[in-house]
Design a protein around this motif. Sequence first.
Motif, mmCIF file in Angstrom:
data_model
loop_
_atom_site.group_PDB
_atom_site.id
_atom_site.type_symbol
_atom_site.label_atom_id
_atom_site.label_comp_id
_atom_site.label_asym_id
_atom_site.label_seq_id
_atom_site.Cartn_x
_atom_site.Cartn_y
_atom_site.Cartn_z
ATOM 1 N N ALA A 70 0.339 -1.644 0.012
ATOM 2 C CA ALA A 70 0.101 0.076 -0.656
ATOM 3 C C ALA A 70 1.065 1.225 -0.222
ATOM 4 N N ILE A 71 0.733 2.630 -0.936
ATOM 5 C CA ILE A 71 0.966 3.453 -1.191
ATOM 6 C C ILE A 71 0.556 4.413 -0.093
ATOM 7 N N SER A 72 1.061 5.477 0.683
ATOM 8 C CA SER A 72 0.569 6.274 0.843
ATOM 9 C C SER A 72 0.241 7.599 0.025
ATOM 10 N N LYS A 73 -0.514 8.560 0.990
ATOM 11 C CA LYS A 73 -0.870 9.590 -0.031
ATOM 12 C C LYS A 73 0.700 10.530 0.119
ATOM 13 N N LYS A 74 0.532 11.108 -1.408
ATOM 14 C CA LYS A 74 2.132 11.492 -2.127
ATOM 15 C C LYS A 74 1.293 13.044 -2.777
ATOM 16 N N SER A 152 -1.435 22.086 -4.502
ATOM 17 C CA SER A 152 -1.071 21.047 -3.874
ATOM 18 C C SER A 152 -1.709 20.674 -4.786
ATOM 19 N N ASP A 153 -0.972 18.910 -5.249
ATOM 20 C CA ASP A 153 -0.858 17.993 -6.443
ATOM 21 C C ASP A 153 -0.377 17.011 -5.513
ATOM 22 N N ASP A 154 -1.978 16.073 -6.129
ATOM 23 C CA ASP A 154 -1.779 15.156 -5.713
ATOM 24 C C ASP A 154 -1.343 13.834 -6.399
ATOM 25 N N VAL A 155 -0.226 12.798 -6.746
ATOM 26 C CA VAL A 155 0.020 12.349 -7.578
ATOM 27 C C VAL A 155 0.087 10.956 -7.353
ATOM 28 N N THR A 156 -0.183 10.625 -6.374
ATOM 29 C CA THR A 156 -0.149 9.198 -5.172
ATOM 30 C C THR A 156 -1.196 8.603 -6.889
#
Length: 289
Positions: A70-74, A152-156
């Motif tokens: 699982a990858i945390s928020k990026k 803020s840019d969400d790159v998750t």
Amino acid sequence: MKKLLLPLFCLLLIHCKKSEAHSLNANLINVAQEDKLIAIDSSAVALKSPVVDASIKFPSEETISEQTTAISKKIIKNGDLKIQVGDIKKAQDQASVIVKSNKAYIQKEEFQNNDTHENIDLTIRVPHQNFDALVNSFSDGVGSVLSKNISSDDVTEEYTDVSIKLTNKKIYLEKYRDMLKSAKTTKDILEIQENIRELEDEIDVSEGRLRFIDDRVNYSTLNLSLYKEKVRTSTTSKVGFGSRFGDSVTEGWNSFVAFLLGVISLWPFFLLIPVAVFLWRKWINRKKK
């Protein structure tokens, strides 16, 4: 005799029908087996592999998704801040203190100084957890904020997609290396080696992209501009009367030179106007005669 031939003919016809049915079933079985082989060959083509071992099972996207942790928020944070200050040197010293106190560093610095203003542009990299504190420190205690832009840019999703594809490519790479060990012909060896080379290049690109995203996520970027306007008035400027008098004389002379050059640039009209007047008078005299 006819009574004997009729049963024999019926038995022969039934036997032929059974043989045809048996042959048809055999053909269907062969077609089904061929379809399975075609499916395997299609997977091989998708993998660009000239040699495919049926015992080798390539991973599916679902399997790889399960294998990927699982990858945390990026979240990438960026900011642009422009501040007007009274003393550019003092503001620069304050900025250095704020940068150090927030465990940040200055990646780039530019200084401009002209007749109208002084300006220092700083590119600051700061740990993401200290980004808000850094912005607030500059906004509250350095000068007057002229402009402020925080994003803020969400790159998750992108990070997850690249990670899954990277895991996929690494598994395929190991399979190709196993195939290379069992390759028989020179053609197969060369084709497998080419596929391995392409996969290694793609893996390098994917790993570079992940490193870039991690860097932007771990360290936010603030573009800070410290701006000081040079105002030449008796109430706000520290410049003396002599300097202001010299500036006025210089500006007056520059204005006169600009006017003179503008007049000189009209010389074609000065030549044409007398000619036009002369022709007009000549025409009038001829009309009177």
